[in-house]
Design a protein around this motif. Structure first.
Motif, PDB file in Angstrom:
ATOM      1  N   PRO A  45      38.404  50.378  38.655  1.00 29.66           N
ATOM      2  CA  PRO A  45      38.653  50.677  37.038  1.00 29.66           C
ATOM      3  C   PRO A  45      38.362  48.860  36.716  1.00 29.66           C
ATOM      4  N   THR A  46      37.074  48.139  37.086  1.00 25.55           N
ATOM      5  CA  THR A  46      36.298  47.075  36.216  1.00 25.55           C
ATOM      6  C   THR A  46      36.348  46.941  34.525  1.00 25.55           C
ATOM      7  N   GLN A  47      36.520  46.095  33.883  1.00 24.11           N
ATOM      8  CA  GLN A  47      36.048  46.274  32.260  1.00 24.11           C
ATOM      9  C   GLN A  47      35.227  47.613  32.282  1.00 24.11           C
ATOM     10  N   THR A  48      34.230  46.962  32.935  1.00 21.25           N
ATOM     11  CA  THR A  48      32.567  47.623  32.381  1.00 21.25           C
ATOM     12  C   THR A  48      32.245  48.513  33.344  1.00 21.25           C
ATOM     13  N   PRO A  49      32.563  49.267  33.484  1.00 18.10           N
ATOM     14  CA  PRO A  49      32.072  50.443  34.348  1.00 18.10           C
ATOM     15  C   PRO A  49      30.621  50.363  35.299  1.00 18.10           C
ATOM     16  N   GLY A  50      30.935  49.876  36.600  1.00 16.89           N
ATOM     17  CA  GLY A  50      29.531  49.333  37.495  1.00 16.89           C
ATOM     18  C   GLY A  50      29.286  48.179  37.274  1.00 16.89           C
ATOM     19  N   THR A  51      30.229  47.431  36.657  1.00 15.11           N
ATOM     20  CA  THR A  51      29.709  45.823  35.935  1.00 15.11           C
ATOM     21  C   THR A  51      30.734  45.292  36.971  1.00 15.11           C
ATOM     22  N   LEU A  52      30.766  44.137  37.517  1.00 16.44           N
ATOM     23  CA  LEU A  52      31.865  43.495  37.856  1.00 16.44           C
ATOM     24  C   LEU A  52      31.504  41.920  37.102  1.00 16.44           C
ATOM     25  N   THR A  53      32.650  41.594  35.823  1.00 17.81           N
ATOM     26  CA  THR A  53      33.182  40.484  35.068  1.00 17.81           C
ATOM     27  C   THR A  53      33.869  39.929  36.018  1.00 17.81           C
ATOM     28  N   VAL A  54      33.459  38.636  35.599  1.00 23.97           N
ATOM     29  CA  VAL A  54      33.876  37.431  36.126  1.00 23.97           C
ATOM     30  C   VAL A  54      34.277  35.763  35.803  1.00 23.97           C
ATOM     31  N   ALA A  55      34.851  35.445  35.300  1.00 20.51           N
ATOM     32  CA  ALA A  55      35.401  34.516  34.114  1.00 20.51           C
ATOM     33  C   ALA A  55      35.313  32.812  34.859  1.00 20.51           C
ATOM     34  N   THR A  56      34.666  31.799  33.899  1.00 23.14           N
ATOM     35  CA  THR A  56      34.815  30.571  34.248  1.00 23.14           C
ATOM     36  C   THR A  56      35.295  29.620  32.904  1.00 23.14           C
ATOM     37  N   GLY A  57      34.653  28.165  33.414  1.00 26.41           N
ATOM     38  CA  GLY A  57      35.536  28.067  32.091  1.00 26.41           C
ATOM     39  C   GLY A  57      34.302  26.834  31.510  1.00 26.41           C
ATOM     40  N   GLU A  58      34.839  26.921  30.565  1.00 30.00           N
ATOM     41  CA  GLU A  58      33.631  26.128  29.554  1.00 30.00           C
ATOM     42  C   GLU A  58      33.880  24.587  29.569  1.00 30.00           C
ATOM     43  N   PRO A  59      33.010  23.783  30.114  1.00 27.61           N
ATOM     44  CA  PRO A  59      32.051  23.480  30.933  1.00 27.61           C
ATOM     45  C   PRO A  59      32.047  24.051  31.881  1.00 27.61           C
ATOM     46  N   ALA A  60      31.276  24.579  33.089  1.00 23.42           N
ATOM     47  CA  ALA A  60      31.128  25.174  34.074  1.00 23.42           C
ATOM     48  C   ALA A  60      31.482  24.152  35.402  1.00 23.42           C
ATOM     49  N   GLU A  61      31.901  23.280  36.232  1.00 28.17           N
ATOM     50  CA  GLU A  61      31.707  21.919  36.390  1.00 28.17           C
ATOM     51  C   GLU A  61      31.368  22.042  37.354  1.00 28.17           C
ATOM     52  N   ALA A  62      30.301  20.391  38.159  1.00 24.29           N
ATOM     53  CA  ALA A  62      29.714  20.037  39.468  1.00 24.29           C
ATOM     54  C   ALA A  62      31.423  19.522  39.839  1.00 24.29           C
ATOM     55  N   PRO A  63      30.820  20.033  41.641  1.00 25.43           N
ATOM     56  CA  PRO A  63      29.833  20.450  41.965  1.00 25.43           C
ATOM     57  C   PRO A  63      30.542  22.255  41.917  1.00 25.43           C
ATOM     58  N   TRP A  64      31.290  22.259  41.867  1.00 28.94           N
ATOM     59  CA  TRP A  64      32.200  23.431  41.933  1.00 28.94           C
ATOM     60  C   TRP A  64      30.807  25.127  41.413  1.00 28.94           C
ATOM     61  N   PHE A  65      29.648  24.426  40.319  1.00 26.14           N
ATOM     62  CA  PHE A  65      29.182  25.130  39.799  1.00 26.14           C
ATOM     63  C   PHE A  65      27.971  24.007  39.052  1.00 26.14           C
ATOM     64  N   VAL A  66      25.942  24.556  39.273  1.00 25.49           N
ATOM     65  CA  VAL A  66      25.320  23.363  39.029  1.00 25.49           C
ATOM     66  C   VAL A  66      25.161  23.998  37.926  1.00 25.49           C
ATOM     67  N   ASP A  67      24.501  23.011  37.390  1.00 22.22           N
ATOM     68  CA  ASP A  67      23.956  22.460  35.838  1.00 22.22           C
ATOM     69  C   ASP A  67      24.367  23.156  34.819  1.00 22.22           C
ATOM     70  N   ASP A  68      25.711  24.028  35.068  1.00 25.72           N
ATOM     71  CA  ASP A  68      26.591  24.465  34.270  1.00 25.72           C
ATOM     72  C   ASP A  68      26.572  25.674  33.544  1.00 25.72           C
ATOM     73  N   GLU A 272      31.596  26.008  51.883  1.00 30.90           N
ATOM     74  CA  GLU A 272      32.615  25.249  51.557  1.00 30.90           C
ATOM     75  C   GLU A 272      31.983  23.850  52.384  1.00 30.90           C
ATOM     76  N   GLN A 273      30.814  24.081  52.457  1.00 26.93           N
ATOM     77  CA  GLN A 273      30.411  23.402  54.262  1.00 26.93           C
ATOM     78  C   GLN A 273      28.902  22.844  53.302  1.00 26.93           C
ATOM     79  N   GLN A 274      27.981  23.623  52.933  1.00 34.46           N
ATOM     80  CA  GLN A 274      27.154  24.323  52.012  1.00 34.46           C
ATOM     81  C   GLN A 274      27.362  23.284  50.474  1.00 34.46           C
ATOM     82  N   TRP A 275      28.128  23.643  50.203  1.00 34.31           N
ATOM     83  CA  TRP A 275      28.162  23.237  48.532  1.00 34.31           C
ATOM     84  C   TRP A 275      29.013  21.645  47.910  1.00 34.31           C
ATOM     85  N   LEU A 276      29.879  21.296  49.044  1.00 33.72           N
ATOM     86  CA  LEU A 276      31.584  20.657  48.824  1.00 33.72           C
ATOM     87  C   LEU A 276      30.671  19.141  49.856  1.00 33.72           C
ATOM     88  N   ALA A 277      30.704  19.363  50.629  1.00 33.02           N
ATOM     89  CA  ALA A 277      30.258  18.079  52.736  1.00 33.02           C
ATOM     90  C   ALA A 277      28.480  18.179  51.701  1.00 33.02           C
TER      91      ALA A 277
END
Length: 286
Positions: A45-68, A272-277
């Protein structure tokens, strides 16, 4: 406490992440529940049927995200979100992102997203208002030094024993110094992060031990010419990050099971190894 699939997934995923972080060869991951047919995409029972809505902050900071850009799949947390989505049967095009400030995300009340990912600590205070998945990351401690420091290019714990190390009083960083590095000289302690950072800038210590998210903040601009020497092995009872859901969300069990499956299969450790280490240049000290 009554044991449910959700609590089993949480406990098992924590055990798996701790085992993956341990340096002892005998550490074995706990059995993990698999994502059940009840968690199939068409039944969620997602917010929109057939779609997964994911939230993050503003900005989406590196290295957890890339290029915001959280939707590019790059950075540790973006990659984790898409891996969870895939476990639940959602193709990349089925995932949509929204921006929600952290204070709004952890506040009580309805949510405009299915789950959020933005380094949300799984504290008891937060649990009063929201639900969490099983943990997808257990915070590591890291050594930060100036590029000119004698320890900047060291890669082994034994190579740090002649260093002057510092940490904030009463933190996991201090415990990591005394339990893991065991330097020849007594570690320097500081009452605040600012005081500790000033000591590093001023050359009064060779290296500062802080949690990895803080290390990224320090080397990302707070201290000129600072680098992450490396991550230390897991110590104590680490802070955990979990996917955030609305309180009593019907998705919590399925999302937890998906995270648990990724932990059991070693996917979270690989990301974790790829993106953080590797990409974020925070190698693991051995």
């Amino acid at each position: 406490m009554v044991t449910t699939p959700r609590t089993l997934a949480f406990a098992s995923a924590t055990a798996v992440l701790l085992a993956a972080s341990a340096c002892t060869p005998q550490a074995q991951p706990a059995p993990m529940p698999t994502v059940s047919m009840a968690c199939a995409k068409d039944s969620l029972p997602t917010q929109t049927p057939g779609t997964l809505t994911v939230a993050t902050g503003e900005p989406a900071e590196a290295p957890w995200f890339v290029d915001d850009q959280p939707d590019n799949g790059k950075g540790f947390e973006s990659a984790v979100a898409y891996a969870v989505a895939e476990q639940l049967g959602y193709a990349r095009d089925d995932v949509t992102w929204t921006r929600v400030p952290s204070d709004a995300a952890v506040a009580p009340g309805p949510k405009t997203f299915d789950f959020g990912i933005d380094r949300y600590p799984m504290t008891e205070e937060h649990r009063q208002a929201v639900d969490f998945s099983a943990p997808y990351y257990l915070v590591r401690q890291a050594v930060v030094a100036l590029e000119s420091s004698k320890i900047a290019d060291r890669r082994a714990l034994t190579e740090l024993r002649d260093a002057r190390l510092g940490a904030r009083t009463g933190t996991a960083g201090y415990q990591a110094i005394t339990d893991l590095v065991r330097p020849k000289s007594e570690p320097r302690t500081y009452k605040s992060d600012d005081e500790a950072a000033k000591a590093l800038r001023g050359g009064r210590i060779d290296g500062l031990v802080v949690d990895l998210p803080t290390a990224f903040d320090l080397t990302g601009g707070e201290i000129d010419d600072a680098v992450i020497v490396g991550q230390l092995p897991q110590v104590g009872s680490p802070e955990a990050f979990g996917l955030l859901l609305a309180k009593d969300s019907p998705l919590a069990g399925c999302v937890s099971a998906a995270v648990g499956q990724l932990a059991s299969e070693g996917v979270l450790k690989q990301l974790e190894q790829q993106w953080l280490a590797q990409d974020a240049k925070a190698p693991e000290l051995t």
